[in-house]
Design a protein around this motif. Structure first.
Motif, short mmCIF file in Angstrom:
data_model
loop_
_atom_site.label_atom_id
_atom_site.label_comp_id
_atom_site.label_asym_id
_atom_site.label_seq_id
_atom_site.Cartn_x
_atom_site.Cartn_y
_atom_site.Cartn_z
N ASP A 102 -5.06 8.94 5.48
CA ASP A 102 -3.87 8.83 4.65
C ASP A 102 -3.75 10.10 3.82
O ASP A 102 -4.77 10.63 3.34
N ASP A 104 -2.49 10.49 0.87
CA ASP A 104 -2.53 10.31 -0.59
C ASP A 104 -3.95 10.11 -1.14
O ASP A 104 -4.12 9.79 -2.31
N HIS A 219 -6.64 6.28 -4.12
CA HIS A 219 -5.34 6.74 -3.63
C HIS A 219 -4.22 6.23 -4.52
O HIS A 219 -4.49 5.51 -5.49
N ALA A 220 -2.98 6.63 -4.20
CA ALA A 220 -1.82 6.25 -5.04
C ALA A 220 -1.80 4.74 -5.25
O ALA A 220 -1.98 3.98 -4.30
#
Ligand code: GDX
Ligand code: MN
Length: 436
Positions: A102, A104, A219-220
């Protein structure tokens, strides 16, 4: 071995994505970095500007592309990942391994790539990263995918994959070919893609190694559970689509042992509890009330009463598994009332789990999640074996039941032996010995 690292992205912090691209470009095992964008937005433009400098600094090829329309469902992460499979396959000179991460991830490091490469050196076809996760995180993974796989294929490797939705994985060229040749995978353009990669890998007998990344995946963050509604629906729909599939392989599946969970992960709260309580009161329609009649009384009346006052006691593990069976039989992703009802049922399940088990601390919560999955495998697995015994008795042509280490463990889905999920006809007894 030439490897390509792909980061699919939509709208992310540009500095985070670029940091990850630099880590990948610098890695000695990586020859190409691929960024597959959902579209030409601000993130795309911001990344495009920096690419020539990163290419020059590392002497590696960096490709930035907008995803193709590959599948037939909502165009999403699945189209992004499947576009990457095609680019990887056609790239010359030939590449051997494809990594996905990913875009992010804030805790990404070269170690993630090295660990996966080391494992691929042992010739596993699919290497999946797994991480320590907060007790309130991963509630689609636990409640939907792990429960679903355990109900449908209790004896198969698929029921034991740690994080079947994880977006961090390495595919060998062979695995990429399997996925490109699978219509179920290629049509899955939405969040259901991770479910389909996991399913197709097990079904086609690819060898799988799950590697543990002890630092965890930072992550976000999302706001409330509402942000996960689309992902929930698409991940459940993916399981429902394959519910009648037969798995008749038992491929190699190795899992690296986990380690002590870092304090940041143990103490992280995955979602806003107060906001989520309100979700049970919102967006009710008379159609949803009618659909609720398909569920056992306790669930139907419990969810109805949660309209007036926060309630969750009705949605314990057993109730959720019962609700899950009804959903597998009846859910219709094209009907908004079904989508909202699935969402509310899941929210009530997540709140029940949080209030009953997360309150008792991290270890108690995780052991409860593991126990839930184990119990589903046990009860579903026993039904499979019982049904087989009955079929053997009622059919003199078949003879003695095979030993438990062969055919019982190769039992496919409950569907195949008609063990009572109500998913279809009882198919004929099938006693082939699996290739192990
Ligand atoms: N190309 C492309 N197209 N990339 C996308 C799209 C899309 O339509 N939608 C999202 N992405 C990217 C996104 O920018 C990020 O890099 C990655 O896909 C994952 O999306 P994110 O919004 O960060 O999802 P989240 O909630 O973190 O979920 C991820 O982890 C789940 C899990 O760990 O279980 C994601 O990989 C899920 O597939 C996975 O289920
Ligand atoms: Mn994320």
């Amino acid at each position: 071995m030439a490897s390509l690292v792909c980061f699919p992205f939509k709208k992310e912090r540009i500095d985070v994505v670029l940091k990850n691209v630099r880590i990948a470009a610098k890695h000695s095992r990586v020859s190409v970095v691929l960024l597959v964008a959902a579209g030409k937005n601000e993130t795309y433009e911001g990344i495009a500007k920096e690419i020539p400098a990163i290419e020059q600094a590392n002497g590696k090829k960096i490709i930035l592309k907008v995803q193709e329309r590959v599948g037939s469902l909502r165009p999403g992460k699945g189209d992004g990942m499947n576009s990457a499979l095609k680019i990887f396959h056609d790239y010359r000179p030939k590449l051997q391994r494809l990594h996905f991460y990913d875009a992010d991830i804030e805790s990404f490091s070269p170690l993630w790539i090295s660990k996966a490469e080391d494992s691929a050196d042992l010739e596993y076809d699919l290497v999946r990263h797994y991480f320590p996760r907060s007790s309130t995180d991963a509630q689609i993974t636990w409640q939907v995918t792990r429960v679903g796989f355990s109900l449908l294929w209790p004896h198969k490797n698929i029921a034991h994959i740690q994080q079947p939705l994880g977006g961090e994985l390495l595919m060998s060229r062979r695995a990429v070919k399997v996925f490109l040749d699978s219509p179920e995978v290629m049509e899955r353009s939405d969040w259901g893609i991770d479910t389909m990669y996991t399913f197709a890998a097990v079904k086609s007998g690819l060898s799988i190694n799950e590697i543990y990344v002890p630092q965890g995946k930072l992550h976000a963050l999302y706001g409330g559970l509402r942000d996960l509604k689309t992902m929930l629906i698409e991940c459940f729909d993916a399981v429902q689509t394959i519910k009648k599939e037969i798995i008749d392989t038992n491929s190699v599946h190795h899992v690296q042992a986990g380690e002590a969970v870092p304090v940041e992960v143990r103490e992280k709260i995955g979602y806003d509890i107060e906001k989520s309580l309100e979700l049970l009161r919102e967006n009710w329609t008379t159609e949803q009330e009618t659909l609720l009649k398909l569920f056992p009384d306790r669930i139907a009346s419990g969810l109805m009463s949660a309209r007036n006052f926060p309630k969750w006691g009705f949605m314990d593990e057993a109730a959720w598994v019962n609700a899950y069976r009804v959903l597998l039989d009846n859910f219709d992703k094209d009907n908004e009332d079904w989508c909202e009802l699935l969402f509310k049922l899941w929210v009530s399940r997540v709140i029940h789990y949080t209030m009953r088990h997360v309150l008792r601390g991290y270890d108690a919560a995780l052991s409860e999640l593991n126990a839930m999955v184990r119990n589903v495998q046990l009860s579903s697995g026993k039904k499979v074996i019982q049904k087989r015994k009955e079929l053997v008795k009622s059919s003199p042509l078949i003879g003695e039941p095979p030993s438990p280490t062969t055919s019982y463990l190769s039992a496919t889905s409950e569907e195949q032996i008609g063990a009572g999920l109500g998913l279809g006809e009882t198919p004929p007894f099938h006693s082939s010995i699996p290739s192990v």
